[in-house]
Write a protein that holds these residues in place. Sequence first.
Motif, PDB file in Angstrom:
ATOM      1  N   LYS A   1       0.873  -1.182   0.078  1.00  0.00           N
ATOM      2  CA  LYS A   1       0.133   0.006   0.055  1.00  0.00           C
ATOM      3  C   LYS A   1       0.740   1.310   0.326  1.00  0.00           C
TER       4      LYS A   1
ATOM      5  N   ASN B   1       0.873   5.804  -0.002  1.00  0.00           N
ATOM      6  CA  ASN B   1      -0.166   7.286  -0.204  1.00  0.00           C
ATOM      7  C   ASN B   1       0.552   7.768  -1.392  1.00  0.00           C
ATOM      8  N   ASN B   2      -0.610   8.420  -2.195  1.00  0.00           N
ATOM      9  CA  ASN B   2      -0.330   9.161  -3.506  1.00  0.00           C
ATOM     10  C   ASN B   2      -0.307  10.748  -3.143  1.00  0.00           C
ATOM     11  N   TYR B   3       0.647  11.547  -3.495  1.00  0.00           N
ATOM     12  CA  TYR B   3       0.637  12.689  -3.018  1.00  0.00           C
ATOM     13  C   TYR B   3       0.472  13.621  -4.120  1.00  0.00           C
TER      14      TYR B   3
ATOM     15  N   PRO C   1      -1.395  13.307   1.823  1.00  0.00           N
ATOM     16  CA  PRO C   1      -1.834  12.467   0.596  1.00  0.00           C
ATOM     17  C   PRO C   1      -3.305  12.733   0.171  1.00  0.00           C
ATOM     18  N   VAL C   2      -3.284  12.527  -1.244  1.00  0.00           N
ATOM     19  CA  VAL C   2      -4.670  12.906  -1.774  1.00  0.00           C
ATOM     20  C   VAL C   2      -5.398  11.418  -2.294  1.00  0.00           C
ATOM     21  N   SER C   3      -4.440  10.360  -2.088  1.00  0.00           N
ATOM     22  CA  SER C   3      -5.409   9.175  -2.421  1.00  0.00           C
ATOM     23  C   SER C   3      -4.329   8.042  -1.902  1.00  0.00           C
ATOM     24  N   ARG C   4      -4.751   6.896  -2.205  1.00  0.00           N
ATOM     25  CA  ARG C   4      -4.070   5.682  -1.596  1.00  0.00           C
ATOM     26  C   ARG C   4      -4.183   4.529  -2.635  1.00  0.00           C
ATOM     27  N   SER C   5      -3.166   3.807  -2.907  1.00  0.00           N
ATOM     28  CA  SER C   5      -3.158   2.566  -3.839  1.00  0.00           C
ATOM     29  C   SER C   5      -2.809   1.488  -3.088  1.00  0.00           C
ATOM     30  N   ARG C   6      -3.385   0.340  -3.777  1.00  0.00           N
ATOM     31  CA  ARG C   6      -3.118  -1.103  -3.339  1.00  0.00           C
ATOM     32  C   ARG C   6      -2.707  -1.734  -4.159  1.00  0.00           C
TER      33      ARG C   6
END
Length: 152
Positions: A47, A49-51, A57-62
């Motif tokens: 996982k 965090n996306n910045y 962070p503005v979103s998160r990826s899995r």
Amino acid sequence: MNAIDAAYNGVPLINGEEYAWGDIKTCINGVPVTGIVGISYSDKQDKQNNYGSGRHPVSRSRGRITPEAKITLYMSEVVAISRNSPTGRLQDIAPFDIEVAYMPPNGVIVVDKIRNCEFTENVRDWKEGDMNQQVELPLLPSHIEYGKPDGV
């Protein structure tokens, strides 16, 4: 009364019983294994965090899920399982499932399934004075299906 107060005032949680080793029943390919002395399984997921704009962070990826498992058996159980191999090597046994059932006498039954396991090692490690041998065998599973209690 809130949950924290209830916990400190002796109110039992769930059914008041904890799972114990004696409550675990294990099957390999549907066959009960009685010579088991340990089992360990887990998975982890990548996982991040996306910045974007700003510092947070503005979103998160899995990403991928990586399962791991190992089983510890008495040598007699290893010999019995080896009979399913065309060569006698554990690594040559076809993929198999392991079911781990948590079956407390007065509690909630949960069954986890470790899917498509293969042995990656075939280990023997004897020492003078040994009265039995417990063999830890790493497994390569494809994934783990974690059971959930009935009614949840």
